[in-house]
Design a protein around this motif. Structure first.
Motif, PDB file in Angstrom:
ATOM      1  N   PHE A 106       9.915 -12.695  56.452  1.00 37.89           N
ATOM      2  CA  PHE A 106       9.815 -11.577  57.394  1.00 37.89           C
ATOM      3  C   PHE A 106       8.413 -11.461  57.955  1.00 37.89           C
ATOM      4  CE2 PHE A 106      12.277  -8.084  58.995  1.00 37.89           C
ATOM      5  CZ  PHE A 106      11.342  -7.133  59.389  1.00 37.89           C
ATOM      6  N   ALA A 107       7.408 -11.888  57.155  1.00 39.87           N
ATOM      7  CA  ALA A 107       6.022 -11.849  57.634  1.00 39.87           C
ATOM      8  C   ALA A 107       5.840 -12.707  58.871  1.00 39.87           C
ATOM      9  CB  ALA A 107       5.073 -12.322  56.534  1.00 39.87           C
ATOM     10  N   GLY A 108       6.620 -13.783  58.965  1.00 39.00           N
ATOM     11  CA  GLY A 108       6.517 -14.662  60.116  1.00 39.00           C
ATOM     12  C   GLY A 108       7.200 -14.118  61.352  1.00 39.00           C
ATOM     13  N   MET A 109       7.712 -12.885  61.273  1.00 35.31           N
ATOM     14  CA  MET A 109       8.423 -12.309  62.412  1.00 35.31           C
ATOM     15  C   MET A 109       7.833 -10.986  62.866  1.00 35.31           C
ATOM     16  SD  MET A 109      12.384 -13.155  61.391  1.00 35.31           S
ATOM     17  CE  MET A 109      12.344 -12.534  59.731  1.00 35.31           C
ATOM     18  N   SER A 110       7.334 -10.154  61.948  1.00 34.91           N
ATOM     19  CA  SER A 110       6.965  -8.788  62.328  1.00 34.91           C
ATOM     20  C   SER A 110       5.469  -8.580  62.531  1.00 34.91           C
ATOM     21  CB  SER A 110       7.461  -7.805  61.265  1.00 34.91           C
ATOM     22  OG  SER A 110       6.704  -7.927  60.076  1.00 34.91           O
ATOM     23  N   GLY A 111       4.639  -9.144  61.634  1.00 29.86           N
ATOM     24  CA  GLY A 111       3.192  -8.926  61.735  1.00 29.86           C
ATOM     25  C   GLY A 111       2.750  -7.551  61.272  1.00 29.86           C
ATOM     26  N   SER A 112       3.668  -6.795  60.647  1.00 30.27           N
ATOM     27  CA  SER A 112       3.355  -5.418  60.255  1.00 30.27           C
ATOM     28  C   SER A 112       3.862  -5.143  58.845  1.00 30.27           C
ATOM     29  CB  SER A 112       4.000  -4.427  61.230  1.00 30.27           C
ATOM     30  OG  SER A 112       3.956  -3.110  60.730  1.00 30.27           O
ATOM     31  N   ALA A 113       2.968  -4.639  57.984  1.00 33.61           N
ATOM     32  CA  ALA A 113       3.363  -4.279  56.625  1.00 33.61           C
ATOM     33  C   ALA A 113       4.312  -3.089  56.632  1.00 33.61           C
ATOM     34  CB  ALA A 113       2.123  -3.952  55.790  1.00 33.61           C
ATOM     35  N   ILE A 114       4.079  -2.152  57.522  1.00 26.66           N
ATOM     36  CA  ILE A 114       4.920  -0.965  57.605  1.00 26.66           C
ATOM     37  C   ILE A 114       6.341  -1.348  58.020  1.00 26.66           C
ATOM     38  CG2 ILE A 114       5.184   1.324  58.611  1.00 26.66           C
ATOM     39  CD1 ILE A 114       2.690   0.924  56.851  1.00 26.66           C
ATOM     40  N   ALA A 115       6.459  -2.254  58.989  1.00 24.22           N
ATOM     41  CA  ALA A 115       7.776  -2.708  59.438  1.00 24.22           C
ATOM     42  C   ALA A 115       8.521  -3.390  58.306  1.00 24.22           C
ATOM     43  CB  ALA A 115       7.631  -3.652  60.625  1.00 24.22           C
ATOM     44  N   ASP A 116       7.810  -4.166  57.506  1.00 26.91           N
ATOM     45  CA  ASP A 116       8.427  -4.855  56.373  1.00 26.91           C
ATOM     46  C   ASP A 116       8.971  -3.850  55.362  1.00 26.91           C
ATOM     47  OD1 ASP A 116       9.187  -6.535  54.354  1.00 26.91           O
ATOM     48  OD2 ASP A 116       7.324  -7.659  54.265  1.00 26.91           O
ATOM     49  N   ALA A 117       8.119  -2.898  54.966  1.00 24.38           N
ATOM     50  CA  ALA A 117       8.523  -1.924  53.945  1.00 24.38           C
ATOM     51  C   ALA A 117       9.632  -1.001  54.439  1.00 24.38           C
ATOM     52  CB  ALA A 117       7.315  -1.100  53.509  1.00 24.38           C
ATOM     53  N   ALA A 118       9.518  -0.555  55.677  1.00 27.21           N
ATOM     54  CA  ALA A 118      10.498   0.398  56.217  1.00 27.21           C
ATOM     55  C   ALA A 118      11.801  -0.281  56.605  1.00 27.21           C
ATOM     56  CB  ALA A 118       9.913   1.119  57.426  1.00 27.21           C
ATOM     57  N   GLY A 119      11.770  -1.591  56.849  1.00 30.05           N
ATOM     58  CA  GLY A 119      12.966  -2.312  57.270  1.00 30.05           C
ATOM     59  C   GLY A 119      13.708  -2.908  56.102  1.00 30.05           C
ATOM     60  N   SER A 120      13.407  -4.172  55.789  1.00 30.02           N
ATOM     61  CA  SER A 120      14.092  -4.852  54.689  1.00 30.02           C
ATOM     62  C   SER A 120      13.778  -4.202  53.348  1.00 30.02           C
ATOM     63  CB  SER A 120      13.681  -6.328  54.662  1.00 30.02           C
ATOM     64  OG  SER A 120      12.277  -6.457  54.521  1.00 30.02           O
ATOM     65  N   GLY A 121      12.646  -3.479  53.258  1.00 30.38           N
ATOM     66  CA  GLY A 121      12.292  -2.812  52.005  1.00 30.38           C
ATOM     67  C   GLY A 121      13.333  -1.803  51.556  1.00 30.38           C
ATOM     68  N   ILE A 373      -2.062  -0.026  49.495  1.00 31.04           N
ATOM     69  CA  ILE A 373      -1.443   0.233  48.190  1.00 31.04           C
ATOM     70  C   ILE A 373      -2.456   0.754  47.170  1.00 31.04           C
ATOM     71  CG2 ILE A 373       0.476  -1.382  48.481  1.00 31.04           C
ATOM     72  CD1 ILE A 373      -1.089  -3.420  46.832  1.00 31.04           C
ATOM     73  N   THR A 374      -3.608   1.258  47.660  1.00 33.20           N
ATOM     74  CA  THR A 374      -4.585   1.846  46.752  1.00 33.20           C
ATOM     75  C   THR A 374      -4.573   3.365  46.911  1.00 33.20           C
ATOM     76  OG1 THR A 374      -6.304   1.475  48.429  1.00 33.20           O
ATOM     77  CG2 THR A 374      -6.112  -0.146  46.671  1.00 33.20           C
ATOM     78  N   PRO A 375      -4.416   4.098  45.813  1.00 29.53           N
ATOM     79  CA  PRO A 375      -4.454   5.568  45.910  1.00 29.53           C
ATOM     80  C   PRO A 375      -5.886   6.026  46.174  1.00 29.53           C
ATOM     81  CG  PRO A 375      -4.321   4.851  43.618  1.00 29.53           C
ATOM     82  CD  PRO A 375      -4.207   3.606  44.463  1.00 29.53           C
ATOM     83  N   PRO A 376      -6.104   7.257  46.671  1.00 29.96           N
ATOM     84  CA  PRO A 376      -5.052   8.239  46.988  1.00 29.96           C
ATOM     85  C   PRO A 376      -4.431   8.079  48.374  1.00 29.96           C
ATOM     86  CG  PRO A 376      -7.207   9.205  47.338  1.00 29.96           C
ATOM     87  CD  PRO A 376      -7.466   7.820  46.823  1.00 29.96           C
ATOM     88  N   TYR A 377      -5.119   7.327  49.290  1.00 29.76           N
ATOM     89  CA  TYR A 377      -4.594   7.222  50.653  1.00 29.76           C
ATOM     90  C   TYR A 377      -4.029   5.828  50.859  1.00 29.76           C
ATOM     91  CZ  TYR A 377      -4.165   7.895  55.683  1.00 29.76           C
ATOM     92  OH  TYR A 377      -3.667   8.021  56.958  1.00 29.76           O
ATOM     93  N   GLY A 378      -2.889   5.587  50.236  1.00 32.08           N
ATOM     94  CA  GLY A 378      -2.206   4.309  50.418  1.00 32.08           C
ATOM     95  C   GLY A 378      -0.927   4.548  51.192  1.00 32.08           C
ATOM     96  N   LEU A 379      -0.920   4.185  52.462  1.00 28.19           N
ATOM     97  CA  LEU A 379       0.210   4.522  53.332  1.00 28.19           C
ATOM     98  C   LEU A 379       1.520   3.947  52.808  1.00 28.19           C
ATOM     99  CD1 LEU A 379       1.023   5.978  55.886  1.00 28.19           C
ATOM    100  CD2 LEU A 379       0.491   3.916  57.203  1.00 28.19           C
ATOM    101  N   LEU A 380       1.497   2.716  52.304  1.00 32.92           N
ATOM    102  CA  LEU A 380       2.717   2.124  51.758  1.00 32.92           C
ATOM    103  C   LEU A 380       3.199   2.866  50.519  1.00 32.92           C
ATOM    104  CD1 LEU A 380       2.100  -1.728  52.147  1.00 32.92           C
ATOM    105  CD2 LEU A 380       3.799  -0.337  53.329  1.00 32.92           C
ATOM    106  N   LEU A 381       2.266   3.416  49.759  1.00 36.16           N
ATOM    107  CA  LEU A 381       2.660   4.208  48.580  1.00 36.16           C
ATOM    108  C   LEU A 381       3.432   5.453  49.014  1.00 36.16           C
ATOM    109  CD1 LEU A 381      -0.584   4.030  46.387  1.00 36.16           C
ATOM    110  CD2 LEU A 381       1.449   2.569  46.293  1.00 36.16           C
TER     111      LEU A 381
END
Length: 436
Positions: A106-121, A373-381
């Motif tokens: 999926f990384a080879g298609m989206s270029g976005s960590a948020i898209a990965d987590a919110a989509g296939s995640g 993914i690092t607290p306290p301001y980890g958007l993916l968390l």
């Protein structure tokens, strides 16, 4: 530092803590600075317009976002997961390995960590926690950690933004991220394999090998997308920006005409979501462009560069300092802000020390992704706590080992530049600098 700049910085901080978007905060603070210095207010608009409308590579950002949204709205992610399950699902902890493998593709298609987590995640969270196979916090932690790979393996929206501020080749940056991204994924797969033995993770019902060719054929349009992008960019057919347009068009053709999984309302929703996301990023870029003008007037990059050079840091010590600084900032600041405001200040020193800008760019982008993914301001968390309906404490505890592994990977390609530069050099890249 002048009084005007100090008050400008203070106003930006106050407005940001009050909840005003960071882009608007930076524009407001910059306007205050211009007022106090008696400069024309039109300078702010001039810097914004020059930066936003004269830079061709900026177009790649909304196009990659649109491609990811179209893929998430169709059945592409589901077909990808089925193929990954057929390949690695048969091993102990197989679903966890599927999570990592699908993030690589999926990384080879989206270029976005948020898209990965919110989509296939979302689908991976359901598959892993169904029937109590994995705890919600572990599944969410793995999904968040694997999503970090998304912007490392090309295409990558953060690398596009880095290329904007560093005036570096996007194509070579994309190539530079391939080996580090695969290294990060490999270390996570090793961690999962060890943890699976210790915690006795379940073994999935293996998919018969005779079905693998059929499932590969069904997922082939999805699997071909990274190859199409890479061929377009490195075959000299398209620029990276044009490749982003091809990615969006390819996702549309595959979803609508091949799989017939996207209807008109779905397409409208994808375009609307992409527009909102693009507007949010665009506002942040606009604010950074104006504020960077203020920073330049204050001679802050030159001052910091002179100070660091006066400390007689060698390239290795400088990279260590940059890693520590960016990892700490990632705990409290949004990644795009760091990339557009902090990194431009560090680039002159890196260049003066002879650090290769492609190598430096990959190191910077990985640091910024780890901030997700690092607290306290980890958007993916935050995203995964909502998706998994689990506590932040449990999620942070489970994401900790993955974060340690990713930091180890970061150190490897920080101190071994050839892990980043090997592939670009195969495609003709000649480093203008001497990396440590």
């Amino acid at each position: 530092m002048s009084l005007a700049f100090a008050l400008s910085l203070g106003l930006i901080t106050v407005l940001a803590f009050m909840g005003l978007p960071m882009g608007a905060s930076m524009i407001t603070g910059s306007i205050l600075y211009l007022l106090m210095r008696g400069q024309d207010m039109g300078i702010a608009a001039e810097q914004l317009l020059n930066g936003m409308y004269t830079n061709y590579i900026m177009l790649a950002v909304p196009l990659f976002i649109l491609a990811a949204e179209i893929m998430n709205s169709g059945s592409l992610s589901e077909r990808l997961l089925n193929w990954c399950n057929a390949v690695v699902g048969r091993f102990r902890g197989g679903l966890a390995q599927v999570n990592i493998l699908q993030s690589i593709v999926f990384a080879g298609m989206s270029g976005s960590a948020i898209a990965d987590a919110a989509g296939s995640g979302k689908m991976m969270q359901y598959m892993m926690t169904k029937d109590g196979k994995y705890t919600p916090s572990y599944a969410a932690a793995l999904t968040a950690a694997t999503a970090v790979i998304g912007p490392i393996i090309p295409p990558s929206i953060p690398m596009v933004l880095y290329a904007l501020v560093a005036d570096t080749s996007i194509g070579y940056l994309f190539l530079g991220g391939v080996v580090p991204g695969l290294l990060m994924a490999g270390l996570m797969m090793l961690q999962v394999a060890i943890t699976a033995r210790i915690r006795n993770f379940p073994v999935e019902q293996p998919v018969p090998l005779r079905q693998l060719p059929r499932m590969t054929w069904q997922a082939l349009p999805v699997l071909l997308m990274p190859a199409v992008l890479m061929f377009g960019i490195y075959g000299g057919v398209t620029t990276p920006t044009e490749a982003a347009a091809v990615a969006a068009f390819y996702a549309l053709i595959v979803s609508v005409f091949i799989y017939r999984a996207v209807k008109l309302p779905d397409l409208y929703s994808s375009v609307l979501t992409s527009a909102k996301t693009t507007a949010s990023i665009g506002m942040l870029i606009a604010g950074a462009l104006v504020f960077n003008y203020v920073v330049t007037i204050e001679n802050i990059p030159r001052t910091i560069s002179a100070t660091l050079l006066a400390w007689d840091l060698d390239p290795t010590m400088f990279l260590i300092a940059v890693n520590i600084l960016l990892l700490l900032l990632g705990c409290v600041l949004e990644g795009t802000t760091i990339l557009l405001v902090i990194v431009p200040v560090l680039i002159p020193t890196a260049q003066a020390l002879g650090i290769d800008m492609v190598h430096f760019g990959v190191v910077v982008v990985v640091n910024i992704m780890l901030g997700l993914i690092t607290p306290p301001y980890g958007l993916l968390l935050f995203i995964m706590t909502r998706i998994a309906n689990t506590s932040m404490r449990a999620l942070v505890a489970d994401v900790g080992p993955f974060l340690v592994g990713l930091i180890i990977a970061l150190l490897v390609f920080t101190f071994v530049p050839d892990t980043v530069l090997w592939l670009p050099k195969l495609f003709g890249y000649v480093s203008p600098s001497i990396t440590p």
